[in-house]
Design a protein around this motif. Structure first.
Motif, PDB file in Angstrom:
ATOM      1  N   GLU A 163       0.822  -1.207   0.000  1.00 10.51           N
ATOM      2  CA  GLU A 163       0.000   0.000   0.000  1.00 10.51           C
ATOM      3  C   GLU A 163       0.855   1.255   0.000  1.00 10.51           C
ATOM      4  N   GLY A 164       0.438   2.224  -0.828  1.00 10.99           N
ATOM      5  CA  GLY A 164       0.929   3.590  -0.740  1.00 10.99           C
ATOM      6  C   GLY A 164      -0.302   4.470  -0.776  1.00 10.99           C
ATOM      7  N   SER A 165      -0.641   5.113   0.342  1.00  9.75           N
ATOM      8  CA  SER A 165      -1.948   5.768   0.436  1.00  9.75           C
ATOM      9  C   SER A 165      -1.873   7.092   1.169  1.00  9.75           C
ATOM     10  N   ILE A 166      -2.890   7.916   0.940  1.00  8.29           N
ATOM     11  CA  ILE A 166      -3.117   9.121   1.732  1.00  8.29           C
ATOM     12  C   ILE A 166      -4.600   9.243   2.015  1.00  8.29           C
ATOM     13  N   THR A 167      -4.927   9.588   3.250  1.00  9.07           N
ATOM     14  CA  THR A 167      -6.293   9.866   3.669  1.00  9.07           C
ATOM     15  C   THR A 167      -6.344  11.278   4.222  1.00  9.07           C
ATOM     16  N   ILE A 168      -7.297  12.065   3.748  1.00  3.32           N
ATOM     17  CA  ILE A 168      -7.494  13.414   4.271  1.00  3.32           C
ATOM     18  C   ILE A 168      -8.893  13.501   4.868  1.00  3.32           C
ATOM     19  N   LEU A 169      -8.948  13.964   6.123  1.00  7.47           N
ATOM     20  CA  LEU A 169     -10.201  14.101   6.852  1.00  7.47           C
ATOM     21  C   LEU A 169     -10.452  15.577   7.120  1.00  7.47           C
ATOM     22  N   GLY A 170     -11.573  16.085   6.643  1.00  8.03           N
ATOM     23  CA  GLY A 170     -11.877  17.493   6.819  1.00  8.03           C
ATOM     24  C   GLY A 170     -13.275  17.732   7.326  1.00  8.03           C
ATOM     25  N   GLU A 171     -13.572  18.978   7.576  1.00  6.52           N
ATOM     26  CA  GLU A 171     -14.862  19.411   8.090  1.00  6.52           C
ATOM     27  C   GLU A 171     -16.012  19.031   7.162  1.00  6.52           C
ATOM     28  N   LYS A 172     -15.741  19.054   5.842  1.00  7.99           N
ATOM     29  CA  LYS A 172     -16.804  18.819   4.868  1.00  7.99           C
ATOM     30  C   LYS A 172     -16.461  17.733   3.854  1.00  7.99           C
ATOM     31  N   GLY A 173     -15.419  16.942   4.134  1.00 12.43           N
ATOM     32  CA  GLY A 173     -15.060  15.914   3.172  1.00 12.43           C
ATOM     33  C   GLY A 173     -14.105  14.888   3.727  1.00 12.43           C
ATOM     34  N   THR A 174     -14.166  13.697   3.147  1.00 13.26           N
ATOM     35  CA  THR A 174     -13.264  12.603   3.500  1.00 13.26           C
ATOM     36  C   THR A 174     -12.830  11.914   2.219  1.00 13.26           C
ATOM     37  N   VAL A 175     -11.518  11.765   2.038  1.00 13.99           N
ATOM     38  CA  VAL A 175     -10.985  11.116   0.840  1.00 13.99           C
ATOM     39  C   VAL A 175      -9.849  10.185   1.239  1.00 13.99           C
ATOM     40  N   LYS A 176      -9.864   8.996   0.646  1.00 15.71           N
ATOM     41  CA  LYS A 176      -8.693   8.121   0.726  1.00 15.71           C
ATOM     42  C   LYS A 176      -8.291   7.712  -0.678  1.00 15.71           C
ATOM     43  N   ILE A 177      -7.030   7.947  -1.006  1.00 16.60           N
ATOM     44  CA  ILE A 177      -6.450   7.457  -2.250  1.00 16.60           C
ATOM     45  C   ILE A 177      -5.425   6.405  -1.873  1.00 16.60           C
ATOM     46  N   GLY A 178      -5.648   5.189  -2.335  1.00 16.74           N
ATOM     47  CA  GLY A 178      -4.799   4.079  -1.924  1.00 16.74           C
ATOM     48  C   GLY A 178      -4.271   3.307  -3.111  1.00 16.74           C
ATOM     49  N   GLY A 179      -4.338   1.989  -3.004  1.00 15.98           N
ATOM     50  CA  GLY A 179      -3.687   1.145  -3.988  1.00 15.98           C
ATOM     51  C   GLY A 179      -2.237   0.938  -3.614  1.00 15.98           C
ATOM     52  N   ILE A 180      -1.472   0.434  -4.559  1.00 14.84           N
ATOM     53  CA  ILE A 180      -0.067   0.168  -4.293  1.00 14.84           C
ATOM     54  C   ILE A 180       0.754   1.455  -4.253  1.00 14.84           C
ATOM     55  N   ALA A 181       0.257   2.497  -4.942  1.00 15.89           N
ATOM     56  CA  ALA A 181       1.018   3.748  -5.027  1.00 15.89           C
ATOM     57  C   ALA A 181       0.076   4.901  -5.378  1.00 15.89           C
ATOM     58  N   VAL A 182      -0.836   5.235  -4.453  1.00 14.05           N
ATOM     59  CA  VAL A 182      -1.838   6.299  -4.627  1.00 14.05           C
ATOM     60  C   VAL A 182      -2.449   6.307  -6.030  1.00 14.05           C
ATOM     61  N   ASN A 183      -2.819   5.139  -6.495  1.00 17.55           N
ATOM     62  CA  ASN A 183      -3.369   4.987  -7.851  1.00 17.55           C
ATOM     63  C   ASN A 183      -4.849   4.642  -7.877  1.00 17.55           C
ATOM     64  N   LYS A 184      -5.484   4.578  -6.706  1.00 16.63           N
ATOM     65  CA  LYS A 184      -6.882   4.144  -6.649  1.00 16.63           C
ATOM     66  C   LYS A 184      -7.645   5.000  -5.645  1.00 16.63           C
ATOM     67  N   ILE A 185      -8.749   5.612  -6.087  1.00 13.31           N
ATOM     68  CA  ILE A 185      -9.603   6.362  -5.178  1.00 13.31           C
ATOM     69  C   ILE A 185     -10.499   5.378  -4.434  1.00 13.31           C
ATOM     70  N   GLU A 186     -10.228   5.196  -3.154  1.00 11.91           N
ATOM     71  CA  GLU A 186     -10.959   4.220  -2.356  1.00 11.91           C
ATOM     72  C   GLU A 186     -12.157   4.835  -1.633  1.00 11.91           C
ATOM     73  N   HIS A 187     -12.084   6.123  -1.363  1.00 17.80           N
ATOM     74  CA  HIS A 187     -13.231   6.813  -0.751  1.00 17.80           C
ATOM     75  C   HIS A 187     -13.199   8.270  -1.177  1.00 17.80           C
ATOM     76  N   TRP A 188     -14.350   8.792  -1.560  1.00 17.31           N
ATOM     77  CA  TRP A 188     -14.435  10.178  -2.039  1.00 17.31           C
ATOM     78  C   TRP A 188     -15.817  10.695  -1.668  1.00 17.31           C
ATOM     79  N   GLU A 189     -15.901  11.542  -0.653  1.00 22.18           N
ATOM     80  CA  GLU A 189     -17.198  11.997  -0.163  1.00 22.18           C
ATOM     81  C   GLU A 189     -17.089  13.432   0.347  1.00 22.18           C
ATOM     82  N   PHE A 190     -17.924  14.310  -0.216  1.00 20.77           N
ATOM     83  CA  PHE A 190     -17.939  15.712   0.178  1.00 20.77           C
ATOM     84  C   PHE A 190     -19.370  16.159   0.464  1.00 20.77           C
ATOM     85  N   GLU A 191     -19.479  17.190   1.278  1.00 20.08           N
ATOM     86  CA  GLU A 191     -20.784  17.734   1.630  1.00 20.08           C
ATOM     87  C   GLU A 191     -21.479  18.338   0.422  1.00 20.08           C
ATOM     88  N   GLU A 192     -20.707  19.016  -0.443  1.00 17.37           N
ATOM     89  CA  GLU A 192     -21.278  19.688  -1.597  1.00 17.37           C
ATOM     90  C   GLU A 192     -20.768  19.056  -2.893  1.00 17.37           C
TER      91      GLU A 192
END
Length: 264
Positions: A163-192
């Motif tokens: 795995e090579g990943s980054i997860t960002i948690l914010g007030e209005k959104g949550t995103v995780k880009i994972g896979g072997i080398a940040v090549n796959k959007i595993e979660h993408w959710e925003f308020e707007e």
């Protein structure tokens, strides 16, 4: 070093990561290129990955609102045979360890997305490889914007890169880009909603290796700078940023305390 020698001959310089193993040499290379009127490019091709370009746009548009936390995992493997192939590998003088070599693009990614780092606290260890430097480490980061971050890095994952990943948690959104080398959007959710949301199904890619496909765009930028007068995407001063953070991580691990940035 070779970069300084090239600059003194009037040649433009392209440096892979890391641009140096200490800030003194990095600054000397930047100065030499400035003094001789040549360009200095530091390769940071991950910034051009389609997944990270989409994430960068979300950050720049303010879609997260206040960002609370960013978390990076680099769970890869480098067997002893890898280090034995060349004497410079795993040495402090010529290579650095898991943070400075394999995970340096991920440190750059954190700073590029989250902004300047205020301080770091870290632990590193050489658990299984016969090398001078670390094969495993963890780091906690406080960013100047108030967000917190963490990095978990190891070259001991069994039996292969996982795995090579980054997860960002914010007030209005949550995103995780994972896979072997940040090549796959595993979660993408925003308020707007944003039209970029329609792109997440087509942005994933399967890289042939952990380097991805960003080099093509990177070298296109080099050509555009030299032929058309555009600005480098990542010049020496951009490359220096991640180097300073990594050196602060090493300093924290050695001294067992939080290290403020910039370094003295």
């Amino acid at each position: 070093m070779q970069g300084i020698m090239a600059a003194e001959k009037g040649l433009h310089v392209v440096s892979e990561k890391p641009m140096a193993t200490n800030l003194k040499m990095a600054d000397a290379m930047i100065h030499a290129c400035d003094q001789n009127g040549v360009k200095l490019f530091v390769v940071k091709q991950n910034r051009l990955n389609a997944t990270l370009q989409l994430l960068k746009r979300a950050v720049d548009k303010g879609r997260f609102g206040r960002i609370y936390m960013a978390s990076v995992n680099v769970f890869w493997t480098r067997p002893q045979e890898y280090y034995d192939q060349a004497k410079w590998r795993g040495t402090w003088e010529f290579d650095g360890g898991a943070f400075l070599n394999q995970a340096s693009h991920y440190v750059d990614m954190m700073e590029w997305l989250m902004g300047p780092v205020e301080s770091v606290m870290a632990y590193t260890a050489t658990m299984a490889r016969r090398i001078e430097t670390e094969d495993t480490g963890v780091a906690a980061l406080r960013f100047r914007n108030g967000a917190l971050g963490n990095m978990n890095v190891t070259m001991l994952t069994h039996p292969k890169n996982y795995e090579g990943s980054i997860t960002i948690l914010g007030e209005k959104g949550t995103v995780k880009i994972g896979g072997i080398a940040v090549n796959k959007i595993e979660h993408w959710e925003f308020e707007e909603y944003d039209d970029d949301d329609k792109l997440i199904q087509t942005t994933d890619y399967l890289p042939p290796n952990v380097y991805g496909f960003g080099h093509t765009g990177y070298y296109q930028n080099v050509l555009d700078v030299l032929e058309n007068g555009e600005e480098p995407n990542t010049d020496g001063r951009e490359g220096r940023k991640s180097l300073e953070i990594i050196l602060a991580i090493y300093k924290s691990a050695r001294e067992g305390k939080s290290i403020p940035l910039p370094l003295d």
